[in-house]
Design an enzyme around this catalytic site. Structure first.
Site, mmCIF file in Angstrom:
data_model
loop_
_atom_site.group_PDB
_atom_site.id
_atom_site.type_symbol
_atom_site.label_atom_id
_atom_site.label_comp_id
_atom_site.label_asym_id
_atom_site.label_seq_id
_atom_site.Cartn_x
_atom_site.Cartn_y
_atom_site.Cartn_z
ATOM 1 N N CYS A 131 0.829 -1.213 0.000
ATOM 2 C CA CYS A 131 0.000 0.000 0.000
ATOM 3 C C CYS A 131 0.859 1.257 0.000
ATOM 4 O O CYS A 131 1.446 1.614 1.027
ATOM 5 C CB CYS A 131 -0.912 -0.052 1.226
ATOM 6 S SG CYS A 131 -1.902 1.429 1.422
ATOM 7 N N CYS A 134 -0.371 3.971 2.391
ATOM 8 C CA CYS A 134 -0.049 3.723 3.800
ATOM 9 C C CYS A 134 1.453 3.897 4.080
ATOM 10 O O CYS A 134 1.831 4.485 5.087
ATOM 11 C CB CYS A 134 -0.446 2.297 4.206
ATOM 12 S SG CYS A 134 -1.925 1.678 3.436
ATOM 13 N N ASP A 135 2.299 3.380 3.215
ATOM 14 C CA ASP A 135 3.733 3.275 3.538
ATOM 15 C C ASP A 135 4.663 4.083 2.647
ATOM 16 O O ASP A 135 5.869 4.132 2.909
ATOM 17 C CB ASP A 135 4.164 1.791 3.454
ATOM 18 C CG ASP A 135 3.358 0.928 4.410
ATOM 19 O OD1 ASP A 135 2.943 1.446 5.455
ATOM 20 O OD2 ASP A 135 3.145 -0.258 4.102
#
Ligand SMILES: Cc1cc2nc3c(=O)[nH]c(=O)nc-3n(C[C@H](O)[C@H](O)[C@H](O)COP(=O)(O)OP(=O)(O)OC[C@H]3O[C@@H](n4cnc5c(N)ncnc54)[C@H](O)[C@@H]3O)c2cc1C
Length: 303
Positions: A131, A134-135
């Protein structure tokens, strides 16, 4: 006892919740992770009807708000079992909760497919991510690779290319398969390199992933180093817990009949978790609407 329990709070499940609640049915949506589903991973979506552009998380918030405004309840927990008692069904979650409903709509979507390489599980969270939203920020100014060349991979790659100093896209096919418009954005960037016709065959690193061995056509191997690897090589369904009550194809996707029916009366499917050609927000929402209307007909004895 609820009229309808919906398993999965993605676009399919939440659209089903809106339709069912508007028909004055009592509705419970059970969600194991993030309400809104996969679309929360997309920083920008441009093909949802009614929105020129919207962040996936904002769209998800609107879906949740809409379902709750109609009176649907949302609870968190992973449904681990579904039992058919004929006139009613029981679902149990990993948190130990148990709920009953007269009808159930399964809208469990799909999750990221892994590469199937040795040590992959160990490196997830230690260099491997699924992701970019997200990261991605962890790799600001660093070198990252994206494994995959389809739509999801390229959408994530655009975001990574804005953050990373260098982005290498590794695709097993001889060409990228994602939308042409997104390909053009990526190919115009100086910090993006695309390598096609390669497979990642080995992961390298001690505690953290630091590189990989890639194999080109003809069996030639090469070692590459990087700071992080993002993987977007497709998705797989999450239907195992219900396999006794629904029919699955060889990949685990649910086979549905007209009206999103399954082989078990009172159990319906919607969205990416079923056998279908196009897996998008618009098609998931369409499934959700149809499943809810069928479930309502079932409850009212007209199905
Ligand atoms: C990075 C990315 C970008 C995308 N971009 C676009 C785009 O631009 N346009 C577009 O139309 N589509 C896009 N998609 C695809 C779109 O997000 C999906 O087609 C859509 O979300 C499918 O909806 P769904 O409700 O069927 O499944 P999902 O969105 O997968 O939702 C299913 C939900 O069920 C939950 N769940 C699963 N199992 C259980 C269980 N046992 N108990 C409780 N809850 C459970 C999951 O946690 C999940 O929240 C993108 C997808 C990704 C990953």
């Amino acid at each position: 006892m609820y009229d309808i329990i919906i398993i999965g709070g993605g676009p399919a499940g939440l659209t089903a919740a809106v339709y069912a609640a508007r028909a004055e049915k009592s509705v419970l949506v059970l969600e194991k992770e993030t309400a809104g589903g996969q679309i929360t991973q997309s920083p920008s979506v441009e093909n949802i009807p009614g929105f020129t552009q919207i962040a996936g998380t904002e769209f998800a918030d609107r879906l949740v708000e809409q379902a709750m405004a109609q009176g649907a309840e949302i609870e968190f927990g992973e449904v681990i079992s579904l039992t058919d008692h004929g006139s009613y069904k029981t679902v149990e979650t990993d948190l130990g909760d148990s709920f009953e409903a007269k009808a159930v709509i399964i809208a469990t979507g799909a999750k990221h497919r892994h590469l199937g390489l040795e040590r992959e599980e160990e490196f997830i969270g230690n260099g491997i991510s699924f992701c970019a939203v997200c990261d991605g920020a962890f790799y600001k100014g660093q070198k990252v690779v994206m494994v995959g060349g389809g739509n999801s991979a390229l959408v994530e790659a655009v975001m990574l290319s804005d953050l990373a100093a260098e982005l290498v896209i590794l695709q097993d096919l001889p060409f990228l398969t994602g939308e042409k418009k997104v390909q053009d954005i990526l190919l115009a960037k100086d910090n993006v390199k695309v390598i096609t016709g390669v497979h990642v065959v080995k992961l390298l690193g001690e505690d953290t992933l630091t590189g990989a061995v890639i194999e080109k056509n003809g069996g030639i191997t090469e070692e590459i180093t990087f700071d992080g690897m993002f993987v977007a090589v497709g998705t797989e369904p999450q239907n195992e817990a219900f396999s006794g009550l629904i029919e699955l194809d060889e990949r685990g996707y649910a086979i549905t009949e007209a009206g999103m029916k399954t082989k078990t009366p009172g159990i319906f499917m919607a969205g990416d978790c079923r056998v279908k050609k196009i897996r998008q927000v618009a098609t998931a929402a369409a499934d959700g609407a149809e499943a809810a209307l069928s479930a309502i007909d079932y409850l009212e004895g007209s199905l």
